[in-house]
Design a protein around this motif. Structure first.
Motif, PDB file in Angstrom:
ATOM      1  N   GLY A  98       1.070  -1.133  -0.273  1.00  0.00           N
ATOM      2  CA  GLY A  98       0.131   0.120   0.218  1.00  0.00           C
ATOM      3  C   GLY A  98       0.893   1.390  -0.061  1.00  0.00           C
ATOM      4  O   GLY A  98       0.208   1.969   1.004  1.00  0.00           O
ATOM      5  N   GLY A  99       2.147   1.742  -0.652  1.00  0.00           N
ATOM      6  CA  GLY A  99       2.754   2.401  -0.722  1.00  0.00           C
ATOM      7  C   GLY A  99       3.779   2.576   0.328  1.00  0.00           C
ATOM      8  O   GLY A  99       4.442   3.892   0.638  1.00  0.00           O
ATOM      9  N   SER A 100       3.879   1.713   1.142  1.00  0.00           N
ATOM     10  CA  SER A 100       4.827   1.647   2.302  1.00  0.00           C
ATOM     11  C   SER A 100       5.495   0.004   1.826  1.00  0.00           C
ATOM     12  O   SER A 100       5.089  -0.003   1.533  1.00  0.00           O
ATOM     13  N   THR A 101       6.489   0.921   2.740  1.00  0.00           N
ATOM     14  CA  THR A 101       7.751  -0.734   2.986  1.00  0.00           C
ATOM     15  C   THR A 101       7.357  -1.363   4.212  1.00  0.00           C
ATOM     16  O   THR A 101       7.709  -0.264   5.458  1.00  0.00           O
ATOM     17  N   LYS A 102       7.296  -2.556   4.266  1.00  0.00           N
ATOM     18  CA  LYS A 102       6.509  -3.516   5.170  1.00  0.00           C
ATOM     19  C   LYS A 102       7.941  -4.287   5.195  1.00  0.00           C
ATOM     20  O   LYS A 102       8.280  -5.033   4.630  1.00  0.00           O
ATOM     21  N   VAL A 103       8.483  -4.781   6.829  1.00  0.00           N
ATOM     22  CA  VAL A 103       9.787  -5.428   7.095  1.00  0.00           C
ATOM     23  C   VAL A 103       9.232  -6.134   8.504  1.00  0.00           C
ATOM     24  O   VAL A 103       9.033  -6.907   8.920  1.00  0.00           O
ATOM     25  N   LYS A 104       9.636  -7.665   6.778  1.00  0.00           N
ATOM     26  CA  LYS A 104       9.383  -8.983   8.361  1.00  0.00           C
ATOM     27  C   LYS A 104      10.411  -9.625   7.972  1.00  0.00           C
ATOM     28  O   LYS A 104      12.087  -9.852   7.451  1.00  0.00           O
ATOM     29  N   GLU A 105      10.591 -10.961   9.570  1.00  0.00           N
ATOM     30  CA  GLU A 105      11.888 -11.579   9.439  1.00  0.00           C
ATOM     31  C   GLU A 105      11.580 -12.136   8.374  1.00  0.00           C
ATOM     32  O   GLU A 105      11.054 -12.937   7.378  1.00  0.00           O
ATOM     33  N   GLY A 106      12.865 -12.879   7.969  1.00  0.00           N
ATOM     34  CA  GLY A 106      12.268 -13.908   7.721  1.00  0.00           C
ATOM     35  C   GLY A 106      13.517 -14.425   5.838  1.00  0.00           C
ATOM     36  O   GLY A 106      13.564 -13.281   5.581  1.00  0.00           O
ATOM     37  N   TYR A 107      13.599 -15.321   4.491  1.00  0.00           N
ATOM     38  CA  TYR A 107      13.851 -14.684   3.136  1.00  0.00           C
ATOM     39  C   TYR A 107      12.753 -15.403   2.218  1.00  0.00           C
ATOM     40  O   TYR A 107      11.147 -15.493   3.329  1.00  0.00           O
ATOM     41  N   PHE A 108      12.674 -15.551   1.723  1.00  0.00           N
ATOM     42  CA  PHE A 108      11.952 -15.192   0.642  1.00  0.00           C
ATOM     43  C   PHE A 108      11.255 -17.269   0.406  1.00  0.00           C
ATOM     44  O   PHE A 108      10.145 -17.561   0.276  1.00  0.00           O
TER      45      PHE A 108
END
Length: 109
Positions: A98-108
């Motif tokens: 939604g136009g902003s960046t979210k940071v999540k733990e983990g990898y692809f």
């Protein structure tokens, strides 16, 4: 007789320019004899398989104790991730939501 062959920078491929820049940075890091943080964005995108493997096996583990790699899922795949895993402290995914960046733990994967 040894002859030095010089290639003008304009004649280098994008991958060759990237390898040159990384070699210069690595040299500066080594001669400084100081633990410097290092951030690299999309490090493997312009490189062939051989150079990718060399960076993952040799450069990334030794360039710095504080290395941030901003990669795509196609650059650091499961094979390269397994090679790097002993040197990884944390993994994060940056997602555009939604136009902003979210940071999540983990990898692809």
């Amino acid at each position: 007789k040894n002859e030095i062959i010089r290639t003008p920078k304009k004649d280098l491929s994008e991958g060759e320019k990237q390898m040159y820049a990384l070699a210069v940075l690595w040299t500066l890091t080594k001669i400084s004899r100081r633990p410097l943080p290092f951030i690299i964005d999309t490090p493997l995108g312009r490189l062939d398989h051989t150079h990718r493997k060399k960076l993952v096996e040799n450069f990334f583990p030794s360039i710095s104790k504080q290395l941030i790699i901003l990669s795509t899922d196609s650059e650091i795949d499961e094979k390269y991730f397994d090679i790097l895993k002993p040197n990884i402290a944390r993994n994060y995914i940056l997602e555009e939501v939604g136009g902003s960046t979210k940071v999540k733990e983990g990898y692809f994967f």
